[in-house]
Design an enzyme around this catalytic site. Structure first.
Site, PDB file in Angstrom:
ATOM      1  CG  ASP A   6      -1.950  -1.060   1.236  1.00 28.02           C
ATOM      2  OD1 ASP A   6      -1.940  -1.874   0.302  1.00 28.02           O
ATOM      3  OD2 ASP A   6      -2.772  -1.071   2.156  1.00 28.02           O
ATOM      4  CG  HIS A  33       2.756  -8.843  -0.086  1.00 31.23           C
ATOM      5  ND1 HIS A  33       2.151  -9.988   0.389  1.00 31.23           N
ATOM      6  CD2 HIS A  33       2.379  -7.850   0.771  1.00 31.23           C
ATOM      7  CE1 HIS A  33       1.443  -9.699   1.469  1.00 31.23           C
ATOM      8  NE2 HIS A  33       1.572  -8.403   1.724  1.00 31.23           N
ATOM      9  CB  SER A  55      10.172   3.097   4.839  1.00 34.07           C
ATOM     10  OG  SER A  55      11.337   3.796   4.452  1.00 34.07           O
TER      11      SER A  55
END
Length: 361
Positions: free
Chosen positions: A144, A220, A330
């Site tokens: 995200d 991911h 981050s």
């Protein structure tokens, strides 16, 4: 006569300022000022007003780097692991949810009392059905976040935000041997960018995704690929929010980062997790030897680790598979090779979620 004598230190000794204290106070105050400036820039962006690029000078960067962000991040990490009393968990997490706009309806466990400490709350898992992985396109968003920049790599320079670039070679470090990466031998004299392209007719592309504190903190695999090598750069832990990324040139090259390189069906592929203030902890699930934000590090150094051995040819990763996590939020930088007809389906500044397509062929 039996009264005890009270010994007092001279006033000069009591109020004596050490250089370290002055440095921390000055640097911390300046960092706070920059945060306020970043907030004003964000408000202008929301109103659709284009903000001119104003890069930091060398002394401003040096002053910012003087703030002990590595030490503060380690302290923050320890604080995150302190178990909270059950009665205190809901108020603390609710304040964080309200501040950063966290959507707890997507969390696998919505009950706030379940999370024993802040670290567990930051690394909360999502319900499987809320992030479907795109099956049509070969490259998806690994996390995200917010799209800061994307496009072709040109002249060995990569844009961290529009108008602000950094060196491709400084970011990735020296090229890894062709034997280790199964890459063809590049002709001598080629640029660093040309050496990374393994197939004729291909181009090098990049995409920068910023994870805000309220975002899902795991990342991911963005495609089906094989991870052959890990390069860890110890470094600073400056903020990487869009305002600072617009202000400090080569910000991502200054900060601590973990570069994973390998190959996919079209050639070279890399994913880099960039650390930031309070995000000294970068974890890669299959790499137990990785330890970030160590107290001792040598400026400008890096250490390499190969996943290729006699028994295996790297770490195979499937699209959407769990790869790693940050402690707070981050930046992820993808740099990869693809055919010339690869097109990004993105807009700079847009929000994106893990599993959504980044581009198509």
């Amino acid at each position: 006569t039996e009264r005890k004598k009270l010994h007092t230190a001279p006033v000069g000794q009591v109020f004596r300022l050490r250089p370290f204290h002055v440095l921390v106070a000055t640097g911390g105050g300046y960092a706070g000022y920059r945060k306020y400036e970043d907030y004003k820039l964000e408000q202008l962006e929301k109103r659709g007003i284009e903000v001119p690029v104003k890069l930091a000078s060398e002394w401003e960067v040096a002053l910012y780097k003087s703030v002990p962000t590595r030490l503060l991040s380690r302290a923050w990490g320890r604080l995150n692991q302190v178990e909270l009393p059950t009665w205190l968990r809901k108020p603390v997490y609710s304040l964080y949810i309200w501040t950063f706009g966290v959507n707890m309806k997507e969390a696998a466990v919505e009950d706030l009392h379940h999370y024993r400490n802040l670290s567990e709350f930051f690394r909360r898992k999502l319900k499987p059905q809320v992030r479907p992985v795109c099956c049509v396109h070969s490259v998806i968003s690994p996390s995200d976040g917010k799209i800061l920049n994307f496009g072709q790599v040109k002249n060995c320079e990569v844009e961290q935000v529009k108008g602000v670039t950094y060196s491709l070679e400084s970011f990735l470090g020296p090229r890894i041997s062709t034997e280790e990466m199964h890459f063809r031998q590049a002709p001598p004299g080629n640029s660093f960018q040309q050496q990374l392209v393994t197939k004729e007719g291909n181009e090098l592309y990049h995409c920068v995704i910023y994870l805000a504190p309220g975002d899902y903190h795991c990342f991911h695999s963005p495609t089906d690929w094989t991870v052959s090598h890990r390069r860890h750069f110890p470094g600073s832990l400056m903020s990487v929010n869009p305002g600072v990324a617009r202000w400090i040139k080569e910000l991502f090259c200054h900060n601590e980062r973990v570069v994973l390189t390998g190959d996919w069906k079209h050639g070279f592929f890399s994913l880099t997790a960039v650390g930031a203030t309070n995000v000294g902890s970068i974890r890669i699930y299959f790499d137990q030897d990785l330890h970030t934000n160590s107290p001792s590090y040598s400026k400008g150094s890096y250490n390499d680790f190969s996943f290729i051995s006699n028994s295996k040819e790297g770490i195979p990763m499937r699209k959407g598979e769990h790869l790693g996590e940050f402690n707070l939020g981050s930046t992820i930088v993808l740099i990869f090779e693809a055919p010339k007809d690869f097109k990004f389906n993105l807009k700079a500044g847009q929000k994106i979620r893990f599993g959504e397509a980044l581009g198509s062929l």
